[in-house]
Design a protein around this motif. Structure first.
Motif, PDB file in Angstrom:
ATOM      1  N   THR A 580       0.845  -1.193  -0.076  1.00 29.52           N
ATOM      2  CA  THR A 580      -0.063   0.107  -0.081  1.00 29.52           C
ATOM      3  C   THR A 580       0.850   1.396   0.095  1.00 29.52           C
ATOM      4  OG1 THR A 580       0.142  -0.064   2.466  1.00 29.52           O
ATOM      5  CG2 THR A 580      -1.917  -1.056   1.103  1.00 29.52           C
ATOM      6  N   ASP A 581       2.175   1.141   0.689  1.00 31.25           N
ATOM      7  CA  ASP A 581       2.638   2.271   0.728  1.00 31.25           C
ATOM      8  C   ASP A 581       4.100   2.405  -0.195  1.00 31.25           C
ATOM      9  OD1 ASP A 581       4.597   4.434   1.440  1.00 31.25           O
ATOM     10  OD2 ASP A 581       4.118   4.243   3.715  1.00 31.25           O
ATOM     11  N   THR A 582       4.276   2.827  -1.193  1.00 26.49           N
ATOM     12  CA  THR A 582       5.345   2.858  -2.082  1.00 26.49           C
ATOM     13  C   THR A 582       6.727   3.102  -1.550  1.00 26.49           C
ATOM     14  OG1 THR A 582       4.697   4.966  -3.099  1.00 26.49           O
ATOM     15  CG2 THR A 582       4.038   3.037  -4.243  1.00 26.49           C
ATOM     16  N   GLU A 583       6.503   3.973  -0.634  1.00 29.82           N
ATOM     17  CA  GLU A 583       7.686   4.570   0.248  1.00 29.82           C
ATOM     18  C   GLU A 583       8.670   3.266   1.028  1.00 29.82           C
ATOM     19  OE1 GLU A 583       8.954   8.185   0.836  1.00 29.82           O
ATOM     20  OE2 GLU A 583       7.832   8.055  -1.168  1.00 29.82           O
ATOM     21  N   LEU A 584       7.718   2.412   1.314  1.00 27.00           N
ATOM     22  CA  LEU A 584       8.336   1.409   2.077  1.00 27.00           C
ATOM     23  C   LEU A 584       8.653  -0.061   1.319  1.00 27.00           C
ATOM     24  CD1 LEU A 584       5.452   1.127   4.892  1.00 27.00           C
ATOM     25  CD2 LEU A 584       7.985   2.301   5.131  1.00 27.00           C
ATOM     26  N   SER A 585      10.179   0.240   1.227  1.00 29.12           N
ATOM     27  CA  SER A 585      10.721  -0.815   0.318  1.00 29.12           C
ATOM     28  C   SER A 585      12.234  -1.206   1.011  1.00 29.12           C
ATOM     29  CB  SER A 585      10.740  -0.355  -1.323  1.00 29.12           C
ATOM     30  OG  SER A 585      11.622  -1.142  -1.874  1.00 29.12           O
ATOM     31  N   MET A 586      12.728  -2.310   0.630  1.00 34.96           N
ATOM     32  CA  MET A 586      14.083  -2.704   0.825  1.00 34.96           C
ATOM     33  C   MET A 586      14.435  -3.934   0.414  1.00 34.96           C
ATOM     34  SD  MET A 586      14.442  -3.441   4.954  1.00 34.96           S
ATOM     35  CE  MET A 586      13.205  -3.765   5.933  1.00 34.96           C
ATOM     36  N   THR A 587      15.571  -4.155   0.009  1.00 37.65           N
ATOM     37  CA  THR A 587      16.163  -5.381  -0.658  1.00 37.65           C
ATOM     38  C   THR A 587      16.402  -6.505   0.487  1.00 37.65           C
ATOM     39  OG1 THR A 587      18.394  -4.828  -0.538  1.00 37.65           O
ATOM     40  CG2 THR A 587      17.124  -4.123  -2.447  1.00 37.65           C
ATOM     41  N   PHE A 588      16.378  -7.591  -0.071  1.00 39.55           N
ATOM     42  CA  PHE A 588      16.681  -8.798   1.064  1.00 39.55           C
ATOM     43  C   PHE A 588      18.132  -8.395   1.459  1.00 39.55           C
ATOM     44  CE2 PHE A 588      18.676 -13.163   0.943  1.00 39.55           C
ATOM     45  CZ  PHE A 588      18.404 -13.515   2.368  1.00 39.55           C
ATOM     46  N   LYS A 589      19.084  -7.930   0.843  1.00 39.57           N
ATOM     47  CA  LYS A 589      20.158  -7.631   1.246  1.00 39.57           C
ATOM     48  C   LYS A 589      20.147  -6.482   2.402  1.00 39.57           C
ATOM     49  CE  LYS A 589      24.899  -7.086  -0.196  1.00 39.57           C
ATOM     50  NZ  LYS A 589      25.991  -6.926  -1.468  1.00 39.57           N
ATOM     51  N   GLU A 590      19.309  -5.305   2.217  1.00 38.87           N
ATOM     52  CA  GLU A 590      19.517  -4.564   3.339  1.00 38.87           C
ATOM     53  C   GLU A 590      18.841  -5.062   4.416  1.00 38.87           C
ATOM     54  OE1 GLU A 590      18.944  -0.626   0.094  1.00 38.87           O
ATOM     55  OE2 GLU A 590      17.106  -1.797   0.821  1.00 38.87           O
ATOM     56  N   LEU A 591      17.687  -5.727   4.277  1.00 44.42           N
ATOM     57  CA  LEU A 591      17.140  -6.427   5.444  1.00 44.42           C
ATOM     58  C   LEU A 591      18.216  -7.140   6.216  1.00 44.42           C
ATOM     59  CD1 LEU A 591      14.648  -6.791   7.579  1.00 44.42           C
ATOM     60  CD2 LEU A 591      13.612  -8.524   5.832  1.00 44.42           C
ATOM     61  N   SER A 592      18.698  -8.268   5.476  1.00 41.77           N
ATOM     62  CA  SER A 592      19.507  -9.333   6.243  1.00 41.77           C
ATOM     63  C   SER A 592      20.617  -8.409   6.952  1.00 41.77           C
ATOM     64  CB  SER A 592      20.478 -10.241   5.162  1.00 41.77           C
ATOM     65  OG  SER A 592      21.144  -9.422   4.364  1.00 41.77           O
ATOM     66  N   ALA A 593      21.127  -7.425   6.896  1.00 42.88           N
ATOM     67  CA  ALA A 593      22.135  -6.645   7.751  1.00 42.88           C
ATOM     68  C   ALA A 593      21.475  -6.085   8.879  1.00 42.88           C
ATOM     69  CB  ALA A 593      22.638  -5.531   6.742  1.00 42.88           C
ATOM     70  N   GLN A 594      20.281  -6.076   8.838  1.00 45.96           N
ATOM     71  CA  GLN A 594      19.486  -5.588   9.913  1.00 45.96           C
ATOM     72  C   GLN A 594      18.920  -6.674  11.009  1.00 45.96           C
ATOM     73  OE1 GLN A 594      16.530  -2.547   9.206  1.00 45.96           O
ATOM     74  NE2 GLN A 594      17.353  -2.277   7.153  1.00 45.96           N
TER      75      GLN A 594
END
Lengths: 761, 290
Positions: A580-594
């Motif tokens: 629903t919110d196009t602002e909210l997006s991250m790659t698998f790689k970005e998430l894995s670091a967190q």
């Protein structure tokens, strides 16, 4: 010879990012640099070396064994014989790919107790400080034998006067005999079927015992530790089956045995059973030091499980308009020294490629004085197909119809019932035959002779059901956006790649971002062995499930970080985003670091016991040249067509098809156990057990047909076996086409072909 | 397996005195492609292996149109066929040298070793016989030269006395009109042992056969020199009929056994086929020489 390359025929509609591509294999660097650890490379501290004493006789009673001279040789640490084994409990069994087999037989095959039943049967073993001392010591063991008459083929062993191998082996039908089992599959009315037939062909075929011919000899290192836990390192296709069988043989809980599967230099079904491993464990129990055994090539031939020699009677009838109306076969298979040949699978698959209303299949499992049969790539099916596909060829010639069109007209399809009961689900038999018919090879004239001989073309067609069974996999996410994949299926044919790719597809990452590992039996859940063309299908599915488990946890984690409802988050092609919110997006790689700071690491798990196994079809075309003066057969051109369902890694599917084709060519032309009258093997070396060399082979062309298996997430069937079913009969049909004679025995070696030509009507 | 001595003499005399010391408990190592495999297989219980590869005379390879060819007993096959002059002058020997084992084996295997191994199936021996080759042998009592056809006395046995060593093989220079050929039958296309083999030579003069020699492998306890088959062609034209007659004589001379490589009948049949085919090629080669 042809070097043309036909592009794959792709009949699947779905396109994928990773599945269906050809990435570099994850085990490549270690294999090409020699760093890969095979069983023979494993040398723990305090290692002892063992040698096995093997029977020189095909059939004998052990009267006495005296080990005192061996034990007193300097450098010898321990000697074991059958007396050191534990009598298995009644009813215990283990399954090494040919169905459950009684533990008593498995134990007796590993180390003889009362009788030796084949040349090469293990009798005793010695552990010493070095291999030369062990070799010297085994020759000091004195065994007194009462030599008995051997029996070497199934028809001979079924005769009333045949020597009996097992006084306790009985059936209701035969009493105490060498027949361990007789089954029958029946469908329709066979007499009515033959009455309707305009043309009937009846023939009898014999095939010799053949070995899988894996390059790496069997090896094992076993440690019975001071805490009474046992660790075994070896070249095996089935570490869990192996663990469980060893535990049964030693009468201890499974958890006390840990099996580490090393890299494998080929198995083809032959690296499932218990061979010298029990001896290694028992020697380690006596010495409390690791004990290693590596077989010589002669021991591999004499002391492991080849596939059965067989006697196959076939009778088939067809109408003038090309419809097969009746089919009958009697399959007599040599089980080797103990019950359990692949005759069951041969019986189930023999006419399964066709839609025939009236069928009778009789199968006999017969013990003979040869090594206990092991599995070998589509076990049993090539023996039956050698006869059946020749009879079908002859029927098509008598009716005067093209042999491919004849097979197409009678081909099994979705809804066709097999004589053993099951109904074919969606299968690709028709598509396989159509791809064969339309191939440049079939459309081209016969390949010209290279050496002035006679040239002929043959085709053959085959079906194999493939296996499902249990597999597990776990996936852990690394902080750099890659994953570690742990699974329990030894990688014989590139399965680390094909399993990783299915996980990569789910997670939207590349194949090389999945790091696969085949774990030991303490480190992953039960996984049935690598066999039955099941690993890419079932373990791949477990990896798919584990990746989906990771994916749903990643979605939950992203939702937590963003403070939104997980149902509003999706993950596509490696990117997590809000619906629903196009602002909210991250790659698998970005998430894995967190991950570590937002709730901790993520691991996924998958375990399957899938039902949706997809049967597979293969067909081949072969052009042969025969020297009519010597009977020598050369393969001029060879094309294999196979339905893969979906080729996850097409290069490895092609490799499977080419490898099976080459084994089929060897089986057809020269491979055999050559026995003396005494039942001893005269050719237990690669010099005289003649597998084809590269100079004996043309380029093997392949066509992968893809009729997706609806029973698998990516449509995978199984690809490891079915291509071994057809080459033998295809070559026989090509020989007939060239010189006009039928070959009724394998191998079709020069002297056999020449005799057939000279005895021609 | 017991430990053994490995000794590397540098002169023939030294090798001969070592052989005298160890007697039948020593074998001479050339390429080792038979010896090492046989030792591992338990065929010998040796006390010593005497490496001949560091003796000058065993490594000589000389050829001239006047004096012919001398091949040291330890010269590997690849050196022989790698010399263009030798290769074109000795076609039958080249046939053998290029098909023993495979390419890797030919990097080590020697014709001298092939002769001393004395296998009935030896691929080099029929061609050497066809080329009139002579073995040069040294022992405590001096040097002697023996026609190759008189060297083998049984499977793995030779007429050399204990303590003697094969130093080299001499092959006369072929004259114009000479042609030779070795072919064998194997079920595969390489890495195999002959089911049967035929080494032949012909000397043509004015369109007729002046001399011919025929030898067979794998069809008797030793490589078999079939003198009457070659002699049957002398003075005759190399016609199909005459060649067929010689091939039939070769078949009659063969006394093979049945084993995993072939039956008696098949092997005798192959002697006829192979001798006929080899003679036809040898005649073609002889004509090319004119």
């Amino acid at each position: 010879m042809t070097t043309t390359y036909e592009p794959n025929k792709v009949l699947s509609n779905e396109e994928f990012k990773v599945v269906g591509t050809r990435p570099i294999r994850p085990d490549g660097a270690d294999k090409v640099t020699g760093r890969a650890q095979y069983g023979a490379d494993y040398n723990p501290a305090d290692l002892l070396y063992a040698k096995v004493l093997r029977s020189p006789h095909a059939h004998a009673r052990i009267k006495s064994i005296n080990v005192s001279k061996a034990e007193s040789l300097k450098g010898v640490l321990a000697v074991v014989t059958g007396a050191d084994t534990i009598a298995p409990k009644k009813g215990e069994s283990a399954d090494f790919g040919l169905g459950p087999q009684p533990m008593k037989y498995l134990r007796d095959n590993a180390i003889a107790t009362d009788k030796v039943l084949y040349q090469g049967h293990a009798v005793a073993a010695v552990a010493a400080q070095d291999v030369h001392t062990a070799e010297e010591a085994v020759n000091l063991i004195e065994v007194e034998y009462e030599v008995l008459e051997p029996v070497l083929t199934a028809p001979e062993a079924m005769a009333k006067t045949a020597p009996i191998l097992h006084p306790d082996l009985t059936t209701d039908e035969f009493g105490n005999s060498n027949v361990a089992d007789h089954f029958q599959h029946k469908m329709g009315d066979i007499d009515k079927g033959f009455a309707e037939a305009d043309v009937i062909v009846e023939r009898e075929f014999d095939t010799a015992t053949v070995h899988q011919g894996y390059i790496e000899p069997c090896n094992v290192t076993a440690l019975w530790n001071d805490d009474d836990r046992i660790h075994v390192w070896l070249s095996t296709q089935g570490p869990f089956q192996y663990r469980d069988a060893l535990a049964l043989a030693l009468d201890i809980p499974q958890s006390r045995v840990k099996v580490t599967p090393m890299e494998i230099g080929g198995g083809f079904g032959g690296k499932f059973p218990l061979y010298h491993e029990l001896a290694a464990v028992l020697l380690s129990r006596k010495t409390r030091r690791p004990v290693k055994i590596v077989m010589t090539r002669a021991e591999v031939f004499g002391g492991t499980g080849p596939t059965s020699g067989s006697n196959v009677k076939v009778k088939m009838g067809a109408t003038k308009d090309g419809r097969i109306v009746a089919a009958k076969t009697e399959l007599r298979f040599e089980a080797g020294a103990y019950p359990g040949s692949p005759v069951g699978a041969a019986g189930m698959t023999s006419f399964a490629a066709y839609d025939i209303p009236n069928v009778i299949v009789d199968g006999y499992d017969v013990v003979v004085n040869k090594p206990k049969a092991g599995a070998y790539r589509a076990p049993g099916a090539p023996n039956a197909a050698f006869g059946i596909e020749q009879v079908i060829d002859e029927l098509s010639k008598e009716i005067g119809v093209d042999p491919v069109e004849f097979r197409l007209q009678n081909c099994a399809k979705e809804g066709t019932r097999r004589a053993d009961g099951p109904i074919h689900p969606k299968v690709g038999g028709i598509e396989t035959l159509e791809a064969l018919r339309d191939h440049d090879h079939y459309q081209s004239p016969l390949t010209p002779a290279k050496n002035g001989g006679k040239v002929g073309r043959g085709v053959a067609f085959g079906f194999w059901f493939n296996a499902g069974l249990q597999s597990t996999a776990t996936i852990s996410v690394n902080g750099d956006g890659t994953v570690n994949l742990v699974e329990g299926s030894p990688d014989i044919g590139g399965s680390r790649a094909s399993i990783s790719m299915q996980a990569a597809e789910v997670l939207g990452i590349s194949a090389d971002e999945v790091k696969p590992k085949v774990a030991d039996t303490d480190s992953i859940g039960f996984s049935f062995g690598t066999g039955g063309s099941r690993t890419t299908f079932a373990t791949g599915w477990a990896a798919y499930e584990a990746a989906n488990d990771v994916k749903s946890q990643l979605i939950e984690r992203a939702a937590t970080i963003w403070g939104v409802d997980p149902n509003s988050v999706e993950m596509e092609e490696g990117v997590l985003r809000s619906k629903t919110d196009t602002e909210l997006s991250m790659t698998f790689k970005e998430l894995s670091a967190q991950l570590n700071d937002t709730g901790g690491p993520i691991i996924g798990r998958g375990s399957v016991n899938p039902a949706g196994v997809g049967g597979a079809f293969a067909a081949n075309i072969v052009d042969t040249e025969i020297d009519p003066e010597t009977g020598k057969v050369d393969i001029l051109r060879f094309t294999m067509v196979q339905d893969a369902g979906k080729a996850i890694h097409p290069s490895y599917v092609e490799g499977q098809m080419q490898g099976a084709s080459v084994q089929g060519i060897g089986w057809a032309l020269n491979e055999e156990y050559y026995y003396s009258e005494k039942g001893t093997i005269d050719n237990s070396s690669f010099l005289d057990y003649r597998m084809p060399t590269s100079l004996d082979l043309p380029m093997i062309d392949t066509v992968i047909v893809e009729v997706a298996n609806p029973g698998h997430p990516y449509g995978v069937r199984g690809v490891g076996e079915v291509s071994l079913i057809t080459p033998q009969a295809g070559i026989a049909n090509a020989i007939t086409d060239a010189v006009g004679v039928r070959l009724e025995s394998m191998p079709m070696k020069p002297s056999v072909v020449l005799d057939a030509i000279n005895n021609q009507g | 397996m017991n430990s053994i001595d490995y000794i590397r003499p540098t002169t023939v005399d030294e090798a001969v005195s070592l052989l005298a010391k160890y007697k039948e408990k020593a074998r001479v190592l050339a390429g080792g492609t038979d010896l090492i495999v046989q030792m591992r297989g338990g065929r010998y219980q040796l006390d010593a292996v005497i490496d001949g590869k560091h003796i000058e005379e065993l490594n000589q390879l000389t050829y001239s149109k006047e004096n012919g060819l001398v091949i040291g007993a330890a010269v590997p096959c690849h050196k022989i066929y790698g010399d263009e002059n030798i290769a074109s002058a000795y076609p039958g020997i080249m046939d053998s040298a290029t098909l023993i084992g495979g390419i890797q084996i030919q990097g080590r295997a020697s014709l001298g070793g092939n002769l001393m191994n004395a296998a009935p199936s030896a691929d080099a021996i029929p061609a050497l016989i066809a080329h009139n080759a002579v073995a040069n042998i040294v022992g405590a009592n001096g040097t002697r030269s023996v026609p190759v056809e008189d060297i083998c006395s049984g499977p793995g046995r030779t007429t050399l006395d204990t303590g003697e060593i094969l130093v080299s093989i001499s092959v006369p220079a072929p004259s114009k009109g000479f042609g030779a050929r070795y072919i064998r039958f194997i079920p595969r296309n390489e890495m195999d042992i002959a089911v049967a083999g035929a080494g032949v030579s012909v000397q043509l003069k004015n369109g007729k056969i002046e001399a011919a020699r025929v030898a067979l492998s794998s069809v008797a306890p030793t490589p078999l020199f079939v003198e009457n088959a070659g002699n049957s062609l002398v003075g005759k034209e190399p016609s199909d009929e005459n060649i067929q007659a010689a091939a039939n004589l070769a078949k009659e001379a063969a006394t093979p056994i049945t084993d995993m490589r072939g039956t008696v009948e098949f092997r005798k049949h192959l002697c006829e086929v192979l001798t006929r085919r080899a003679l036809h090629t040898a005649v073609e080669r002889a004509r090319e020489e004119n």
